[in-house]
Design an enzyme around this catalytic site. Structure first.
Site, PDB file in Angstrom:
ATOM      1  N   CYS A 161       3.158 -12.204   4.677  1.00 12.18           N
ATOM      2  CA  CYS A 161       1.708 -11.099   4.384  1.00 12.18           C
ATOM      3  C   CYS A 161       0.951 -11.177   5.179  1.00 12.18           C
ATOM      4  CB  CYS A 161       1.593 -12.394   3.074  1.00 12.18           C
ATOM      5  SG  CYS A 161       3.302 -12.537   1.903  1.00 12.18           S
ATOM      6  N   HIS A 187      -7.659 -14.460   1.610  1.00 13.62           N
ATOM      7  CA  HIS A 187      -6.754 -14.163   1.874  1.00 13.62           C
ATOM      8  C   HIS A 187      -5.755 -14.716  -0.026  1.00 13.62           C
ATOM      9  CE1 HIS A 187      -2.295 -13.677   2.554  1.00 13.62           C
ATOM     10  NE2 HIS A 187      -2.181 -15.292   1.912  1.00 13.62           N
ATOM     11  N   GLU A 208      -6.890 -22.953   2.077  1.00 17.00           N
ATOM     12  CA  GLU A 208      -8.072 -22.074   2.403  1.00 17.00           C
ATOM     13  C   GLU A 208      -9.272 -22.486   2.435  1.00 17.00           C
ATOM     14  OE1 GLU A 208      -8.890 -17.086   3.294  1.00 17.00           O
ATOM     15  OE2 GLU A 208      -7.964 -17.847   1.454  1.00 17.00           O
ATOM     16  N   LYS A 235      -6.507 -10.304  -5.059  1.00 15.32           N
ATOM     17  CA  LYS A 235      -5.396 -10.709  -5.461  1.00 15.32           C
ATOM     18  C   LYS A 235      -5.745 -11.182  -6.943  1.00 15.32           C
ATOM     19  CE  LYS A 235      -3.082 -11.464  -0.772  1.00 15.32           C
ATOM     20  NZ  LYS A 235      -3.791 -11.883  -0.445  1.00 15.32           N
ATOM     21  N   HIS A 251      -0.690  -9.622  -5.591  1.00 13.10           N
ATOM     22  CA  HIS A 251      -0.403  -9.747  -4.107  1.00 13.10           C
ATOM     23  C   HIS A 251       0.550  -8.888  -4.098  1.00 13.10           C
ATOM     24  CE1 HIS A 251       0.638 -11.488  -0.165  1.00 13.10           C
ATOM     25  NE2 HIS A 251       0.552 -13.121  -0.379  1.00 13.10           N
ATOM     26  N   PHE A 305       4.569 -16.704   4.800  1.00 14.80           N
ATOM     27  CA  PHE A 305       5.341 -17.957   4.920  1.00 14.80           C
ATOM     28  C   PHE A 305       5.803 -18.368   6.571  1.00 14.80           C
ATOM     29  CE2 PHE A 305       7.418 -17.735   0.664  1.00 14.80           C
ATOM     30  CZ  PHE A 305       6.592 -18.593   0.427  1.00 14.80           C
TER      31      PHE A 305
END
Length: 409
Positions: free
Chosen positions: A164, A304, A315, A333, A338, A397
């Site tokens: 991502c 993010h 985060e 998002k 996403h 990931f």
């Protein structure tokens, strides 16, 4: 602000997102700050049966029947976004030095959407019906390849794949290419669609996607205590990057500057972030150092913020630790879902617009933050602000971390 000689000028942006099929419509929707998630017929019957889709995207009208049929959706969106970006930059592909034009696009994975029907055909012993274009429709490298074919760009050409963070990685890599003199113009960004039954099923099995089927518009809720996963989205964003001096020499309109790029690996877990955010912190600090600025210089963070329990907590605590002066934060998002490998590119484009317009789009669906992880998140309405420098974060990931530092024009 005078740009550093290491900065790249953003002279054009192409953007297709669930907020709109062009730059202006996407920006207007982001300023409204409400989610565009809706039930999705493609995902009917699944645990997550809703998504954020690009609206009013007539691919045949834009690309023609033959090309649109040949390309997978992620490549279709990449080509259209690249055309928009080149036009926005005032460039003419018939006149540029094509061997000095690079294309670097991020794609998180090959297109599972493209493989669903061929696998059915193979299962039914109908292999003769599988399209001869199946490979060229689906491999990740075709996003950059199809853009080069469409625009006649003969320079450096490749795809980055860092989950991502892919789109942000592509933009940072393009900055390195410009600084190294490998190209004069770089078309950089990302494209992907999470609106695949297989993709949605796999993330659903991991409990990474929201299952708030009764209220899709409230499902994506970054930093909120009641978040239960992300909402599948799609889109593409392409930035035209040039060395600042080259952009000024041709009197190009400059939307902003890309000043710094940092990347790292957690080397911790296949899916979960490092609990202390060590890799993410390393990427952010590297981006700040690359831009020649300090944490105190950051006026805004485009987070993010996937709306997943682990990632958002990690985060938020990272941002609190690195930026005690509490810069204003937004989480795109929450509105557009996403888009996986395209997300970082879309968010970088929106960060450029935020700096250009001196207005921070609000985050949707945030009602209560976790104790000890509170941030100054913009909610409710757009927030006007004087901003010189912003940070955009992207994590994926495998512990893939990318951070970009952008400056106002």
């Amino acid at each position: 602000m005078d740009p550093s000689t290491r900065d790249a000028a953003v002279t054009g942006i192409g953007l297709l997102s669930p907020a709109g099929a062009c730059l202006d419509s996407s920006w207007a929707t982001m300023l409204r700050g409400t989610s565009v998630a809706r039930p999705d017929p493609v995902l009917q019957g699944l645990r997550t049966d809703f998504s954020c889709a690009v609206p009013d995207f007539s691919v045949r009208a834009l690309l023609g029947h033959a090309v649109s049929r040949r390309l997978d959706p992620y490549a279709q969106m990449a080509v259209v976004a690249a055309r928009q970006a080149v036009r926005d930059a005032g460039l003419d592909p018939a006149r540029w030095r094509s061997e000095r034009v690079a294309v670097v696009l991020g794609v998180g994975s090959n297109s599972l959407h493209s493989y669903e029907e061929p696998f059915r055909l193979l299962h039914d012993n109908r292999s003769d019906r599988v399209s001869p274009y199946q490979i060229t429709r689906s491999v990740p490298s075709m996003a950059a390849a199809e853009v080069a074919l469409d625009l006649g760009a003969h320079g450096v050409n490749f795809t980055t794949s860092s989950a991502c963070a892919s789109g942000a990685t592509a933009i940072g890599t393009a900055l390195d290419l410009l600084r190294a003199g490998r190209c004069d113009i770089a078309l950089a960004g990302g494209s992907e669609s999470a609106r695949s039954r297989m993709t949605t099923t796999c993330f659903g099995q991991m409990r990474a996607m929201s299952s708030r089927r009764s209220d899709p518009a409230a499902a994506s809720r970054p930093f909120d205590t009641e978040r239960d996963g992300f909402v599948p989205g799609e889109g593409a964003a392409v930035l035209v990057l040039e060395r600042a001096e080259d952009a000024h020499r041709r009197s190009a309109g400059v939307r902003g500057y890309l000043a710094g790029y940092g990347a790292s690996a957690d080397a911790h877990h296949p899916a979960a972030p490092h609990p202390e955010g060590r890799g993410a912190q390393a990427a952010v600090l590297a981006a700040l150092d690359d831009a020649g600025c300090s944490a105190a210089d950051i006026d805004h963070v485009n987070a993010h913020a996937t709306s997943t329990p682990l990632n958002d907590t990690t985060e938020a605590r990272l941002l609190r630790r690195l930026f005690p002066h509490e810069p204003a934060v937004t989480a795109n998002k929450s509105v557009i879902g996403h888009a996986l490998g395209a997300a970082g590119a879309i968010e970088a484009a929106l960060t450029v617009l935020t700096l250009q317009h001196r207005t921070i789009p609000p985050t949707a669906n945030l009602r209560a933050q976790e104790s000890g992880a509170e941030l100054d998140v913009v909610i409710g309405r757009p927030r006007p602000a004087r901003m010189g420098t912003a940070l955009s974060t992207s994590f994926g990931f495998g512990g893939q971390n990318t951070a970009l530092v952008l400056r106002a024009p």
